[in-house]
Design a protein around this motif. Structure first.
Motif, PDB file in Angstrom:
ATOM      1  N   MET A   1       0.845  -1.192   0.000  1.00 32.71           N
ATOM      2  CA  MET A   1       0.000   0.000   0.000  1.00 32.71           C
ATOM      3  C   MET A   1       0.889   1.255   0.000  1.00 32.71           C
ATOM      4  N   SER A   2       0.563   2.201  -0.888  1.00 28.16           N
ATOM      5  CA  SER A   2       1.410   3.395  -0.962  1.00 28.16           C
ATOM      6  C   SER A   2       1.223   4.251   0.289  1.00 28.16           C
ATOM      7  N   THR A   3       2.188   5.146   0.495  1.00 29.99           N
ATOM      8  CA  THR A   3       2.132   6.018   1.677  1.00 29.99           C
ATOM      9  C   THR A   3       0.865   6.854   1.661  1.00 29.99           C
ATOM     10  N   LEU A   4       0.532   7.373   0.471  1.00 27.41           N
ATOM     11  CA  LEU A   4      -0.659   8.217   0.355  1.00 27.41           C
ATOM     12  C   LEU A   4      -1.921   7.407   0.649  1.00 27.41           C
ATOM     13  N   ALA A   5      -1.956   6.172   0.127  1.00 26.29           N
ATOM     14  CA  ALA A   5      -3.123   5.322   0.369  1.00 26.29           C
ATOM     15  C   ALA A   5      -3.251   4.999   1.857  1.00 26.29           C
ATOM     16  N   THR A   6      -2.110   4.766   2.516  1.00 25.90           N
ATOM     17  CA  THR A   6      -2.146   4.484   3.956  1.00 25.90           C
ATOM     18  C   THR A   6      -2.659   5.693   4.718  1.00 25.90           C
ATOM     19  N   ALA A   7      -2.172   6.890   4.335  1.00 27.34           N
ATOM     20  CA  ALA A   7      -2.628   8.118   5.007  1.00 27.34           C
ATOM     21  C   ALA A   7      -4.124   8.317   4.779  1.00 27.34           C
ATOM     22  N   ALA A   8      -4.573   8.072   3.544  1.00 23.34           N
ATOM     23  CA  ALA A   8      -5.997   8.233   3.229  1.00 23.34           C
ATOM     24  C   ALA A   8      -6.835   7.247   4.041  1.00 23.34           C
ATOM     25  N   LYS A   9      -6.291   6.033   4.224  1.00 17.81           N
ATOM     26  CA  LYS A   9      -7.014   5.029   5.019  1.00 17.81           C
ATOM     27  C   LYS A   9      -7.122   5.480   6.475  1.00 17.81           C
ATOM     28  N   HIS A  10      -6.040   6.026   7.009  1.00 18.30           N
ATOM     29  CA  HIS A  10      -6.067   6.545   8.392  1.00 18.30           C
ATOM     30  C   HIS A  10      -7.193   7.575   8.547  1.00 18.30           C
TER      31      HIS A  10
ATOM     32  N   LEU B  91      -2.074  -8.445  11.925  1.00 18.86           N
ATOM     33  CA  LEU B  91      -2.928  -7.253  11.995  1.00 18.86           C
ATOM     34  C   LEU B  91      -4.355  -7.692  11.677  1.00 18.86           C
ATOM     35  N   THR B  92      -5.223  -7.558  12.669  1.00 13.24           N
ATOM     36  CA  THR B  92      -6.562  -8.143  12.536  1.00 13.24           C
ATOM     37  C   THR B  92      -7.455  -7.411  11.535  1.00 13.24           C
ATOM     38  N   ASP B  93      -7.094  -6.161  11.209  1.00 15.45           N
ATOM     39  CA  ASP B  93      -7.931  -5.429  10.245  1.00 15.45           C
ATOM     40  C   ASP B  93      -7.436  -5.605   8.811  1.00 15.45           C
ATOM     41  N   ARG B  94      -6.480  -6.513   8.631  1.00 16.29           N
ATOM     42  CA  ARG B  94      -5.978  -6.764   7.275  1.00 16.29           C
ATOM     43  C   ARG B  94      -6.174  -8.232   6.931  1.00 16.29           C
ATOM     44  N   THR B  95      -6.387  -8.492   5.659  1.00 11.25           N
ATOM     45  CA  THR B  95      -6.588  -9.867   5.213  1.00 11.25           C
ATOM     46  C   THR B  95      -5.268 -10.629   5.280  1.00 11.25           C
ATOM     47  N   VAL B  96      -5.372 -11.937   5.067  1.00  8.28           N
ATOM     48  CA  VAL B  96      -4.172 -12.773   5.028  1.00  8.28           C
ATOM     49  C   VAL B  96      -3.207 -12.227   3.975  1.00  8.28           C
ATOM     50  N   PHE B  97      -3.757 -11.916   2.794  1.00 10.19           N
ATOM     51  CA  PHE B  97      -2.907 -11.388   1.716  1.00 10.19           C
ATOM     52  C   PHE B  97      -2.197 -10.112   2.166  1.00 10.19           C
ATOM     53  N   GLU B  98      -2.968  -9.196   2.772  1.00 11.09           N
ATOM     54  CA  GLU B  98      -2.388  -7.900   3.173  1.00 11.09           C
ATOM     55  C   GLU B  98      -1.336  -8.075   4.277  1.00 11.09           C
ATOM     56  N   ASN B  99      -1.595  -9.007   5.201  1.00  8.64           N
ATOM     57  CA  ASN B  99      -0.622  -9.260   6.263  1.00  8.64           C
ATOM     58  C   ASN B  99       0.696  -9.760   5.682  1.00  8.64           C
ATOM     59  N   VAL B 100       0.585 -10.671   4.736  1.00  7.51           N
ATOM     60  CA  VAL B 100       1.799 -11.253   4.155  1.00  7.51           C
ATOM     61  C   VAL B 100       2.496 -10.215   3.254  1.00  7.51           C
ATOM     62  N   ALA B 101       1.665  -9.457   2.529  1.00  7.50           N
ATOM     63  CA  ALA B 101       2.222  -8.458   1.602  1.00  7.50           C
ATOM     64  C   ALA B 101       3.045  -7.396   2.339  1.00  7.50           C
ATOM     65  N   LEU B 102       2.721  -7.219   3.612  1.00  2.00           N
ATOM     66  CA  LEU B 102       3.439  -6.225   4.426  1.00  2.00           C
ATOM     67  C   LEU B 102       4.957  -6.382   4.312  1.00  2.00           C
ATOM     68  N   LEU B 107       9.557  -3.193   1.486  1.00  2.00           N
ATOM     69  CA  LEU B 107      10.741  -3.198   0.617  1.00  2.00           C
ATOM     70  C   LEU B 107      10.508  -2.358  -0.635  1.00  2.00           C
ATOM     71  N   GLY B 108       9.276  -1.836  -0.763  1.00  2.00           N
ATOM     72  CA  GLY B 108       8.952  -0.983  -1.905  1.00  2.00           C
ATOM     73  C   GLY B 108       8.730  -1.754  -3.193  1.00  2.00           C
ATOM     74  N   LYS B 109       8.311  -3.013  -3.089  1.00  2.00           N
ATOM     75  CA  LYS B 109       8.076  -3.824  -4.294  1.00  2.00           C
ATOM     76  C   LYS B 109       6.788  -3.380  -5.003  1.00  2.00           C
ATOM     77  N   GLY B 110       6.711  -3.656  -6.292  1.00  2.00           N
ATOM     78  CA  GLY B 110       5.537  -3.284  -7.084  1.00  2.00           C
ATOM     79  C   GLY B 110       4.380  -4.239  -6.844  1.00  2.00           C
ATOM     80  N   ASP B 111       3.176  -3.775  -7.215  1.00  2.00           N
ATOM     81  CA  ASP B 111       1.956  -4.565  -6.975  1.00  2.00           C
ATOM     82  C   ASP B 111       2.011  -5.959  -7.588  1.00  2.00           C
ATOM     83  N   LYS B 112       2.506  -6.028  -8.827  1.00  2.00           N
ATOM     84  CA  LYS B 112       2.520  -7.314  -9.548  1.00  2.00           C
ATOM     85  C   LYS B 112       3.450  -8.300  -8.828  1.00  2.00           C
ATOM     86  N   GLU B 113       4.625  -7.794  -8.481  1.00  2.00           N
ATOM     87  CA  GLU B 113       5.602  -8.650  -7.805  1.00  2.00           C
ATOM     88  C   GLU B 113       5.065  -9.108  -6.453  1.00  2.00           C
ATOM     89  N   ILE B 114       4.424  -8.176  -5.752  1.00  2.00           N
ATOM     90  CA  ILE B 114       3.861  -8.510  -4.434  1.00  2.00           C
ATOM     91  C   ILE B 114       2.816  -9.609  -4.584  1.00  2.00           C
TER      92      ILE B 114
END
Lengths: 298, 234
Positions: A1-10, B91-102, B107-114
């Motif tokens: 999630m981008s920084t801006l998207a995270t801030a918007a979510k907050h 993180l309970t407010d994030r899905t399994v995918f989002e938790n792992v994607a963290l 590391l600043g990886k792109g969406d496709k790679e993530i």
């Protein structure tokens, strides 16, 4: 999630806190914007009056051109004048005719002989007027001296008052805005303590964690600044006919207020918006940075 | 490589949590860290991710001297050393995918790679098809699999697991163990703190036993009783 998207979510997830922060910023920028525009306007008005001849010296009929030239020379030698202009009796008649061309009755009986020659003098700064007047009064052939010291003094007093009151009020409101943003962001940090801990443990850099909070504060500032710009612009558009009648003869106002669709108005308005947005982002970010400094020490 | 050189850790007002520990763990090893509660296992692991600083001795992880590692570079160490927690820390407010994607977002990886990498890792830990679930919709075993997926998704060279089977039934515990073994086979050094005697005894891996902060044994193919026999009677 981008920084801006995270801030918007907050922001999205705590709408009432976001509204409180944005509203505080809005009030700050509304008043700051109005005071800023008033200060700029008064500065232009002052500049306009300062650029006009501030002293007009009327000579007696017996006075010669040499008397006027000698006075001009004496005044210029003080280094306190920016310009002097001699208006002969004939020039005065031309001006008189031009000013009264729509009223033939006033033109009938007037000849150059009954109009006085004069010398129009501009001081480099209004404060020099008091020094110049005694020199003028002591000169040969001077019949009457008219000068705008009182008008300029009153304008300077008003300009200073607007700057002082506006500055103090804006300062207090800016301080209040920073405190509000700081409180809101501090609450967010407390609420997200667990998430922050997890982020740290999985290797997030300190700026990866901090940036969304800084951006969030900045977005509150931008939101408040944008709202205030909309309201101020609507107010200016509403008051435009009155302002144009009142200030239209002063160069920047005449061209800016002439048409809301014209380039001068659009450019001024966009410049004002840019200034508000940058200041808003800065104030909001400062509030966030203070909160981060206090509650996110790592 | 991990190297503890006469490492001690004393928490203020308490006795030594670790005392004069000297041990080396080579790349690619699978090591059990065993001992009773309060033995210093968690302290050992926390020192390795610079969650706390040692009060004596030196700790090296690869080329990093953890005693002198600047605070601004600790996140780089934590990307090199993945961690799995007994309480999962999801993180309970994030899905399994989002938790792992963290683990990849930081590391600043792109969406496709993530997306590709997360789906691969979820398949590896047996959570394919559950990427849109929230942690509260998962069983304890699935939560721990998510925790492992998050820890390994960024490709750490070392994986620390602090009692990863502590909250799980025996069958699920073995499933988690097999995932950790799989990760180890891919070249990742695994250090696992555990109380689970059957796992330690059956796998016959290197076992470092701690008791009251002291290194009591370091066996190439240790058994759980090796540590147990040093435990003080209450």
């Amino acid at each position: 999630m981008s920084t801006l998207a995270t801030a918007a979510k907050h922001i999205r997830r705590s709408p009432y806190q976001a509204m409180a922060a944005t509203t505080t910023m809005f009030v700050t920028f509304l008043l700051a914007g109005i005071f800023f525009l008033s200060a700029v306007a008064s500065a232009f008005i002052l500049q306009y009056f300062e650029s006009k001849p501030q002293i007009t010296v009327f000579f007696a009929d017996k006075a010669t051109r040499e008397d006027a030239d000698a006075l001009a020379k004496t005044l210029e030698s003080t280094g306190k004048t920016s310009s002097t202009k001699y208006v002969s009796k004939e020039d005065a008649l031309v001006i008189y005719r031009e000013q009264n061309k729509s009223d033939p009755l006033l033109l009938e009986m007037v000849t150059a002989d009954i109009l006085p020659a004069s010398l129009e003098i501009s001081a480099k700064e209004p404060k020099y007027l008091a020094d110049l007047v005694p020199i003028i009064k002591a000169a040969n052939g001077v019949e009457e001296v008219i000068y705008q010291k009182d008008v300029v003094d009153a304008l300077i007093a008003w300009t200073n008052a607007i700057r002082l009151v506006g500055g103090v009020l804006t300062g207090l409101l800016a301080f209040n805005s920073i405190l509000t943003i700081m409180t809101v962001v501090s609450m967010k940090i407390a609420l997200k303590r667990e998430e922050i801990d997890v982020l740290r443990l999985v290797g997030a850099s300190r700026w990866y964690i901090r940036l969304p909070f800084i951006l969030e504060g900045g977005l509150y500032g931008i939101g408040g600044a944008l709202l205030s710009w909309v309201i101020i612009t609507l107010l200016v558009l509403w008051a435009r006919p009155v302002l144009l009648g009142f200030l239209g003869m002063i160069p920047p106002f005449g061209s800016i207020l002439l048409s809301p669709a014209a380039t001068p108005f659009i450019l001024s308005s966009l410049g004002f918006l840019g200034g508000l947005l940058v200041t808003g982002f800065f104030l909001g970010s400062v509030g966030s940075l203070i909160a981060l400094g206090r509650y996110l020490k790592f | 490589m991990i190297r503890f050189d006469h490492v001690s850790k004393c928490f203020s007002g308490h006795t030594d949590a670790l005392s004069e520990i000297t041990v080396e763990i080579q790349d690619g090893e699978f090591v059990f860290l065993i001992g009773p509660s309060g033995a210093g296992k968690t302290t050992f692991l926390r020192l390795l991710i610079r969650d706390i600083l040692s009060t004596g001795g030196k700790i090296f992880v690869d080329d990093w001297n953890l005693n002198t590692l600047p605070a601004g570079k600790v996140h780089l160490l934590r990307r090199f050393v993945g961690t799995v927690f007994q309480d999962f820390k999801l993180l309970t407010d994030r899905t399994v995918f989002e938790n792992v994607a963290l683990g990849l977002e930081i590391l600043g990886k792109g969406d496709k790679e993530i997306k590709d990498r997360v789906l691969d890792v979820l398949e590896l830990v047996g959570l394919a098809g559950k990427q849109q679930f929230f942690p509260l919709q998962l069983s304890a075993g699935e939560m721990q699999r998510t925790g492992i997926a998050r820890a390994i998704v960024g490709g750490p060279k070392i994986l620390l697991a602090d009692e990863p089977t502590g909250n799980l039934d025996p069958e699920t515990a073995w499933e988690i163990l097999s995932i950790l073994q799989e990760v180890n086979k891919m070249g990742t050094t695994v250090v696992m703190a555990t109380h689970n005697a059957s796992i330690v005894n059956d796998l016959k891996k290197r076992t470092i036993a701690l008791d009251h902060g002291i290194l009591v044994s370091d066996e190439k193919s240790g058994r759980y009783r090796a540590a147990a026999k040093h435990q003080k009677k209450p």
